[in-house]
Scaffold this motif. Sequence first.
Motif, PDB file in Angstrom:
ATOM      1  N   SER A 187       0.813  -1.152   0.065  1.00 34.25           N
ATOM      2  CA  SER A 187      -0.090   0.235   0.186  1.00 34.25           C
ATOM      3  C   SER A 187       0.837   1.227   0.071  1.00 34.25           C
ATOM      4  CB  SER A 187      -1.029  -0.174   1.321  1.00 34.25           C
ATOM      5  OG  SER A 187      -1.784   1.260   1.048  1.00 34.25           O
ATOM      6  N   VAL A 188       0.988   2.248  -1.295  1.00 31.91           N
ATOM      7  CA  VAL A 188       1.919   3.134  -1.439  1.00 31.91           C
ATOM      8  C   VAL A 188       1.213   4.411  -1.403  1.00 31.91           C
ATOM      9  CG1 VAL A 188       3.605   3.864  -3.014  1.00 31.91           C
ATOM     10  CG2 VAL A 188       3.156   1.416  -2.618  1.00 31.91           C
ATOM     11  N   HIS A 189       2.151   5.557  -0.681  1.00 31.79           N
ATOM     12  CA  HIS A 189       1.390   6.831  -0.771  1.00 31.79           C
ATOM     13  C   HIS A 189       2.569   7.531  -2.078  1.00 31.79           C
ATOM     14  CE1 HIS A 189      -0.155  10.737   0.463  1.00 31.79           C
ATOM     15  NE2 HIS A 189       1.102  11.061   0.495  1.00 31.79           N
ATOM     16  N   VAL A 190       1.904   7.996  -3.070  1.00 32.67           N
ATOM     17  CA  VAL A 190       2.728   8.710  -4.195  1.00 32.67           C
ATOM     18  C   VAL A 190       2.624  10.248  -3.843  1.00 32.67           C
ATOM     19  CG1 VAL A 190       3.213   8.794  -6.689  1.00 32.67           C
ATOM     20  CG2 VAL A 190       2.328   6.708  -5.448  1.00 32.67           C
ATOM     21  N   ARG A 191       3.789  10.793  -4.164  1.00 32.94           N
ATOM     22  CA  ARG A 191       3.747  12.356  -3.770  1.00 32.94           C
ATOM     23  C   ARG A 191       4.318  12.680  -4.932  1.00 32.94           C
ATOM     24  NH1 ARG A 191       3.133  15.824   0.362  1.00 32.94           N
ATOM     25  NH2 ARG A 191       4.223  17.742   0.188  1.00 32.94           N
TER      26      ARG A 191
END
Length: 315
Positions: free
Chosen positions: A241-245
Amino acid sequence: MPYAPVLCCAVAALLSAAAAPVAVADDGWSLVPSASAADGRPYVYAEGAPGTVLQDSVSVLNPGARPLTVRLRGADADNTAGGGFTVRRAATDTGAWIGFARVADGRRLPVRTLSLRVPARTRADVPFTVNIPAGATPGDHPGAIVADADGRSSAVRLHLRLAGPTLSALTVEHVTVHAGRISYELVNRGNTVLTPKLAVRADGVLGRALDRAPRTLPVELLPGRRVTLTEPWRDPPALDSVHVRLTVTAADGAHATASTSVRFVPWGAVAGAAGGGLAAVGALWAVRRSRRRRAARGEAGGQPRTEVEWTGAVS
């Protein structure tokens, strides 16, 4: 519209290609900013204040063996949806301020479009003016001089900056991740042309998944324009589960960030596991049914059922 004295001198100065060698396209005629050097300028740059008239010139190069009739006009610059450079069909800004001179009945008249006949093996220098309205807003007003002839078009870019306060501002919007790509939109909220830089970072539960240092994007984002861009991500995690910024910067302090979250699940493995689970359940149901039948027959013959057979447990 007031016109500078240069337009009163001549509509075009016709010069022999042998006397003034210039670089031309191999496939025929071309349009370039006028210059004394052979390599020329890549575009026309001009600065001024609202209410003034600027002047410059472009050159139509005809290396062919027959005369050429060219139609010249001004145009507003624009971005394509993917960030490329194009021009608008209708001119309401810089393109509407560009004018040429046409000779009629011995008088030189200001016109928005000009039809010009260029002899064979000749360069025609065409003066033009930019008549800036008094109420024009400060900042960048990109435009172009467009020439049409022989079924094709050529353009010279005009970088016009008007005196006054400038604002460099942008936003990043609609970030999505799909099929190995990060898609996003950039919007120029200021009044200057921006060349943005992009940095990408993705943090997952299992650690850092992506970390790209700032790099210059191949885009000149014009004021008020919106473009859709994509960033390749060829090796995303298989399970996380990834948070892309996304962080975008540009000159004069322009800065914006946007983010999204995405879950990576190996659906092939999940489907395989699910299929195996269903097969096991089916097998269990079949065994249980068979044992119940045998138990029923055993009861009929006076044989008691065992606990294992009753619960359906499989040893």
